[in-house]
Design a protein around this motif. Sequence first.
Motif, PDB file in Angstrom:
ATOM      1  N   GLN A  80       0.828  -1.208   0.000  1.00 44.26           N
ATOM      2  CA  GLN A  80       0.000   0.000   0.000  1.00 44.26           C
ATOM      3  C   GLN A  80       0.860   1.255   0.000  1.00 44.26           C
ATOM      4  OE1 GLN A  80      -2.441  -0.523   3.486  1.00 44.26           O
ATOM      5  NE2 GLN A  80      -3.940  -1.809   2.431  1.00 44.26           N
ATOM      6  N   LEU A  81       1.942   1.223   0.800  1.00 46.98           N
ATOM      7  CA  LEU A  81       2.823   2.397   0.882  1.00 46.98           C
ATOM      8  C   LEU A  81       3.545   2.637  -0.436  1.00 46.98           C
ATOM      9  CD1 LEU A  81       4.014   4.639   2.598  1.00 46.98           C
ATOM     10  CD2 LEU A  81       5.736   3.020   3.433  1.00 46.98           C
ATOM     11  N   LEU A  82       4.097   1.571  -1.028  1.00 49.11           N
ATOM     12  CA  LEU A  82       4.792   1.722  -2.302  1.00 49.11           C
ATOM     13  C   LEU A  82       3.843   2.239  -3.374  1.00 49.11           C
ATOM     14  CD1 LEU A  82       7.179   1.441  -4.199  1.00 49.11           C
ATOM     15  CD2 LEU A  82       6.655  -1.003  -4.418  1.00 49.11           C
ATOM     16  N   CYS A  83       2.651   1.667  -3.432  1.00 46.71           N
ATOM     17  CA  CYS A  83       1.681   2.101  -4.445  1.00 46.71           C
ATOM     18  C   CYS A  83       1.280   3.561  -4.242  1.00 46.71           C
ATOM     19  CB  CYS A  83       0.449   1.200  -4.411  1.00 46.71           C
ATOM     20  SG  CYS A  83       0.745  -0.462  -5.042  1.00 46.71           S
ATOM     21  N   ALA A  84       1.200   3.986  -2.989  1.00 47.08           N
ATOM     22  CA  ALA A  84       0.859   5.386  -2.707  1.00 47.08           C
ATOM     23  C   ALA A  84       1.940   6.314  -3.251  1.00 47.08           C
ATOM     24  CB  ALA A  84       0.692   5.585  -1.203  1.00 47.08           C
ATOM     25  N   HIS A  85       3.211   5.924  -3.079  1.00 47.42           N
ATOM     26  CA  HIS A  85       4.310   6.748  -3.598  1.00 47.42           C
ATOM     27  C   HIS A  85       4.336   6.720  -5.127  1.00 47.42           C
ATOM     28  CE1 HIS A  85       6.050   7.898   0.184  1.00 47.42           C
ATOM     29  NE2 HIS A  85       6.220   6.659   0.570  1.00 47.42           N
ATOM     30  N   ILE A  86       3.992   5.588  -5.713  1.00 45.88           N
ATOM     31  CA  ILE A  86       3.931   5.511  -7.181  1.00 45.88           C
ATOM     32  C   ILE A  86       2.829   6.428  -7.697  1.00 45.88           C
ATOM     33  CG2 ILE A  86       3.397   4.015  -9.148  1.00 45.88           C
ATOM     34  CD1 ILE A  86       4.645   1.696  -7.576  1.00 45.88           C
ATOM     35  N   ARG A  87       1.676   6.400  -7.025  1.00 45.51           N
ATOM     36  CA  ARG A  87       0.546   7.224  -7.475  1.00 45.51           C
ATOM     37  C   ARG A  87       0.810   8.722  -7.320  1.00 45.51           C
ATOM     38  NH1 ARG A  87      -2.613   2.804  -5.692  1.00 45.51           N
ATOM     39  NH2 ARG A  87      -2.689   3.590  -3.549  1.00 45.51           N
ATOM     40  N   ALA A  88       1.763   9.093  -6.472  1.00 48.37           N
ATOM     41  CA  ALA A  88       2.107  10.510  -6.330  1.00 48.37           C
ATOM     42  C   ALA A  88       2.615  11.063  -7.654  1.00 48.37           C
ATOM     43  CB  ALA A  88       3.166  10.692  -5.242  1.00 48.37           C
ATOM     44  N   GLY A  89       3.271  10.216  -8.440  1.00 48.45           N
ATOM     45  CA  GLY A  89       3.770  10.636  -9.750  1.00 48.45           C
ATOM     46  C   GLY A  89       2.933  10.122 -10.900  1.00 48.45           C
ATOM     47  N   HIS A  90       2.164   9.068 -10.622  1.00 45.07           N
ATOM     48  CA  HIS A  90       1.300   8.460 -11.644  1.00 45.07           C
ATOM     49  C   HIS A  90      -0.085   8.259 -11.033  1.00 45.07           C
ATOM     50  CE1 HIS A  90       4.843   7.547 -14.154  1.00 45.07           C
ATOM     51  NE2 HIS A  90       5.427   7.180 -13.035  1.00 45.07           N
ATOM     52  N   PRO A  91      -0.891   9.298 -10.990  1.00 50.20           N
ATOM     53  CA  PRO A  91      -2.196   9.229 -10.318  1.00 50.20           C
ATOM     54  C   PRO A  91      -3.106   8.098 -10.794  1.00 50.20           C
ATOM     55  CG  PRO A  91      -1.652  11.492 -10.867  1.00 50.20           C
ATOM     56  CD  PRO A  91      -0.631  10.625 -11.549  1.00 50.20           C
ATOM     57  N   ARG A  92      -2.931   7.647 -12.021  1.00 50.00           N
ATOM     58  CA  ARG A  92      -3.811   6.598 -12.559  1.00 50.00           C
ATOM     59  C   ARG A  92      -3.302   5.185 -12.273  1.00 50.00           C
ATOM     60  NH1 ARG A  92      -5.659   8.808 -18.577  1.00 50.00           N
ATOM     61  NH2 ARG A  92      -6.614  10.773 -17.842  1.00 50.00           N
ATOM     62  N   PHE A  93      -2.169   5.097 -11.592  1.00 53.56           N
ATOM     63  CA  PHE A  93      -1.604   3.764 -11.322  1.00 53.56           C
ATOM     64  C   PHE A  93      -2.539   2.955 -10.438  1.00 53.56           C
ATOM     65  CE2 PHE A  93       0.725   0.882  -8.507  1.00 53.56           C
ATOM     66  CZ  PHE A  93       1.353   0.071  -9.436  1.00 53.56           C
ATOM     67  N   ARG A  94      -2.800   1.722 -10.847  1.00 57.53           N
ATOM     68  CA  ARG A  94      -3.571   0.781 -10.046  1.00 57.53           C
ATOM     69  C   ARG A  94      -2.883  -0.572 -10.114  1.00 57.53           C
ATOM     70  NH1 ARG A  94      -5.129   4.841  -8.764  1.00 57.53           N
ATOM     71  NH2 ARG A  94      -7.250   5.659  -8.441  1.00 57.53           N
ATOM     72  N   LEU A  95      -2.717  -1.191  -8.990  1.00 57.65           N
ATOM     73  CA  LEU A  95      -2.059  -2.498  -8.931  1.00 57.65           C
ATOM     74  C   LEU A  95      -2.915  -3.533  -9.637  1.00 57.65           C
ATOM     75  CD1 LEU A  95       0.419  -3.945  -7.640  1.00 57.65           C
ATOM     76  CD2 LEU A  95      -1.082  -4.540  -5.733  1.00 57.65           C
ATOM     77  N   ASP A  96      -2.320  -4.264 -10.569  1.00 59.76           N
ATOM     78  CA  ASP A  96      -3.056  -5.332 -11.249  1.00 59.76           C
ATOM     79  C   ASP A  96      -2.119  -6.501 -11.503  1.00 59.76           C
ATOM     80  OD1 ASP A  96      -1.513  -4.716 -13.534  1.00 59.76           O
ATOM     81  OD2 ASP A  96      -3.009  -3.308 -14.284  1.00 59.76           O
TER      82      ASP A  96
END
Length: 205
Positions: A17-33
């Motif tokens: 969850q933390l890593l994905c949150a940091h990824i979404r800071a630069g890529h708002p549309r990022f969703r884990l799949d």
Amino acid sequence: PGAENDVALLSEVPSVQLLCAHIRAGHPRFRLDTTDAAVVAELCRRLDGLPGALEFAGRWTLVRSLAHLLAVVEHDPFGLTAPPMSQATTRDLMVRLRRTLGGLSPVCASFLATMATSHRSWSITEAASAVATTAAEAEAFVFTLVTYGLVRAETSGTDEPRFSVLNHVRHLYAEARRDRPRWGATVVCRTGPEARSRTVAVGDG
């Protein structure tokens, strides 16, 4: 293990969850799949779930792919340098780990050095056998190391808890063992990754 095959389950892991949150800071549309779940899971595992390291990884996705980041971390968990304009540095983590290692007693450091040679999880019974000590003493060592954040408890379905040494810590010990030819076997065998000037046992590995 196996959680990377279940995106819903993986999404509940705090480090993911933390890593994905940091990824979404630069890529708002990022969703884990399913296309990147395995890479994200391995990144979190290789980085030991450490918040600072996960932040570096997430921020670097602005210019690097997840696969590229994983390749860097597989080679060296300290390989992800702090992104530009970061207050923290990669070296901060290394310094903190070395300082913590330097605070261990020689016998506890020796125990950790032996267990750091294994990439697999282990039980108290297995650890006691590996270092030829009693289960009670091994329990005391593991309690100390888990408390200091150098060893983590693994989720397991078995009755006996299992543990593993952090990947960053294993890397430091492996680095110390590789440095022996340069520093001399007698000195380096008694010098851990915490500081080459400190006389502590690291084990022969």
